[in-house]
Design a protein around this motif. Structure first.
Motif, PDB file in Angstrom:
ATOM      1  N   ARG A   3       2.978   6.080  -2.774  1.00  0.00           N
ATOM      2  CA  ARG A   3       4.079   6.891  -3.313  1.00  0.00           C
ATOM      3  C   ARG A   3       3.949   7.039  -4.824  1.00  0.00           C
ATOM      4  N   SER A   4       3.556   5.960  -5.476  1.00  0.00           N
ATOM      5  CA  SER A   4       3.433   6.003  -6.933  1.00  0.00           C
ATOM      6  C   SER A   4       2.273   6.905  -7.365  1.00  0.00           C
ATOM      7  N   LYS A   5       1.196   6.889  -6.605  1.00  0.00           N
ATOM      8  CA  LYS A   5       0.066   7.763  -6.909  1.00  0.00           C
ATOM      9  C   LYS A   5       0.475   9.226  -6.764  1.00  0.00           C
ATOM     10  N   GLN A   6       1.298   9.513  -5.763  1.00  0.00           N
ATOM     11  CA  GLN A   6       1.787  10.880  -5.567  1.00  0.00           C
ATOM     12  C   GLN A   6       2.499  11.377  -6.820  1.00  0.00           C
ATOM     13  N   LEU A   7       3.299  10.521  -7.425  1.00  0.00           N
ATOM     14  CA  LEU A   7       4.019  10.916  -8.647  1.00  0.00           C
ATOM     15  C   LEU A   7       3.048  11.325  -9.733  1.00  0.00           C
TER      16      LEU A   7
ATOM     17  N   GLY B 106       0.817  -1.207   0.000  1.00  0.00           N
ATOM     18  CA  GLY B 106       0.000   0.000   0.000  1.00  0.00           C
ATOM     19  C   GLY B 106       0.852   1.257   0.000  1.00  0.00           C
ATOM     20  N   ALA B 107       1.966   1.231   0.743  1.00  0.00           N
ATOM     21  CA  ALA B 107       2.872   2.386   0.783  1.00  0.00           C
ATOM     22  C   ALA B 107       3.510   2.621  -0.577  1.00  0.00           C
ATOM     23  N   ILE B 108       3.884   1.553  -1.262  1.00  0.00           N
ATOM     24  CA  ILE B 108       4.441   1.685  -2.616  1.00  0.00           C
ATOM     25  C   ILE B 108       3.404   2.308  -3.533  1.00  0.00           C
TER      26      ILE B 108
ATOM     27  N   ASN C 197       1.093  14.623  -8.784  1.00  0.00           N
ATOM     28  CA  ASN C 197       1.963  15.802  -8.801  1.00  0.00           C
ATOM     29  C   ASN C 197       2.699  15.973 -10.125  1.00  0.00           C
ATOM     30  N   LYS C 198       2.493  15.039 -11.043  1.00  0.00           N
ATOM     31  CA  LYS C 198       3.149  15.071 -12.351  1.00  0.00           C
ATOM     32  C   LYS C 198       4.654  15.284 -12.205  1.00  0.00           C
ATOM     33  N   GLU C 199       5.274  14.389 -11.439  1.00  0.00           N
ATOM     34  CA  GLU C 199       6.713  14.502 -11.199  1.00  0.00           C
ATOM     35  C   GLU C 199       7.385  13.137 -11.356  1.00  0.00           C
ATOM     36  N   THR C 200       8.677  13.160 -11.519  1.00  0.00           N
ATOM     37  CA  THR C 200       9.460  11.932 -11.620  1.00  0.00           C
ATOM     38  C   THR C 200       9.834  11.455 -10.213  1.00  0.00           C
ATOM     39  N   VAL C 201      10.375  10.247 -10.139  1.00  0.00           N
ATOM     40  CA  VAL C 201      10.834   9.715  -8.855  1.00  0.00           C
ATOM     41  C   VAL C 201      11.902  10.637  -8.271  1.00  0.00           C
ATOM     42  N   GLY C 202      12.844  11.060  -9.105  1.00  0.00           N
ATOM     43  CA  GLY C 202      13.918  11.946  -8.656  1.00  0.00           C
ATOM     44  C   GLY C 202      13.389  13.258  -8.110  1.00  0.00           C
ATOM     45  N   GLN C 203      12.414  13.856  -8.798  1.00  0.00           N
ATOM     46  CA  GLN C 203      11.833  15.102  -8.318  1.00  0.00           C
ATOM     47  C   GLN C 203      11.146  14.908  -6.959  1.00  0.00           C
ATOM     48  N   ASN C 204      10.450  13.796  -6.819  1.00  0.00           N
ATOM     49  CA  ASN C 204       9.772  13.509  -5.563  1.00  0.00           C
ATOM     50  C   ASN C 204      10.762  13.342  -4.423  1.00  0.00           C
TER      51      ASN C 204
ATOM     52  N   PHE D  67       8.926   2.504  -5.862  1.00  0.00           N
ATOM     53  CA  PHE D  67       7.815   3.068  -6.610  1.00  0.00           C
ATOM     54  C   PHE D  67       7.439   2.057  -7.679  1.00  0.00           C
ATOM     55  N   THR D  68       6.251   2.159  -8.187  1.00  0.00           N
ATOM     56  CA  THR D  68       5.845   1.303  -9.296  1.00  0.00           C
ATOM     57  C   THR D  68       5.310   2.181 -10.419  1.00  0.00           C
ATOM     58  N   ASP D  69       5.407   1.663 -11.628  1.00  0.00           N
ATOM     59  CA  ASP D  69       4.879   2.437 -12.755  1.00  0.00           C
ATOM     60  C   ASP D  69       3.409   2.119 -13.003  1.00  0.00           C
ATOM     61  N   LYS D  70       2.846   1.199 -12.217  1.00  0.00           N
ATOM     62  CA  LYS D  70       1.432   0.866 -12.322  1.00  0.00           C
ATOM     63  C   LYS D  70       0.785   1.094 -10.965  1.00  0.00           C
ATOM     64  N   ILE D  71      -0.395   1.622 -10.980  1.00  0.00           N
ATOM     65  CA  ILE D  71      -1.112   1.867  -9.739  1.00  0.00           C
ATOM     66  C   ILE D  71      -1.794   0.590  -9.291  1.00  0.00           C
TER      67      ILE D  71
END
Length: 132
Positions: A95-99, A90-92, A102-109, A127-131
């Motif tokens: 975090r991925s939903k936040q990206l 759920g935490a993963i 916020n329309k940001e990359t992992v690095g930006q986050n 992080f995952t690329d799929k929700i």
């Protein structure tokens, strides 16, 4: 647990399984005691020895008739692990939903987290690329 259920139908009920849903190992143990009035098997000793005993019971549970206390111990362990993994996944997902939101990359986050708190830990933040 289906194999063990054949021997302990009156204890390993659907109501017990429902009551354990989403509970941690500690809360599972308390719930099992409250519902069944049976204590879990004791698994004491050195850490390595207790891990091996727990794995032995888990291995035997699907094919051998274990004592009910051992069966409940295994049930508690497995339920606790499921609860922990659900929180972790759920935490993963969060975090991925936040990206995405916020329309940001992992690095930006991660950079934003460091700017907000220079002592924040960035270790093992998946992080995952799929929700999920």
């Amino acid at each position: 647990m289906e194999f063990s259920k054949e021997f302990y139908k009156e204890i390993l009920t659907d109501e017990l399984y429902q009551a354990l849903q989403g509970k941690s190992k500690t809360n599972s143990s308390k719930t099992i005691l409250a519902i069944t009035k049976i204590y879990l098997a004791e698994n004491k000793g050195k850490r390595e020895d207790t891990k091996l005993q727990a794995y032995k019971w888990r291995k035997e549970a699907p094919s051998l008739q274990l004592d009910i206390q051992e069966v409940l111990y295994v049930l508690c362990e497995i339920n606790g692990e499921i609860a922990n993994s659900s929180g972790y996944l759920g935490a993963i997902s969060d975090r991925s939903k936040q990206l995405i939101f916020n329309k940001e990359t992992v690095g930006q986050n991660l950079y934003k987290q460091i700017v907000a708190d220079k002592h924040t830990s960035l270790k093992i933040k998946f992080f995952t690329d799929k929700i999920i």
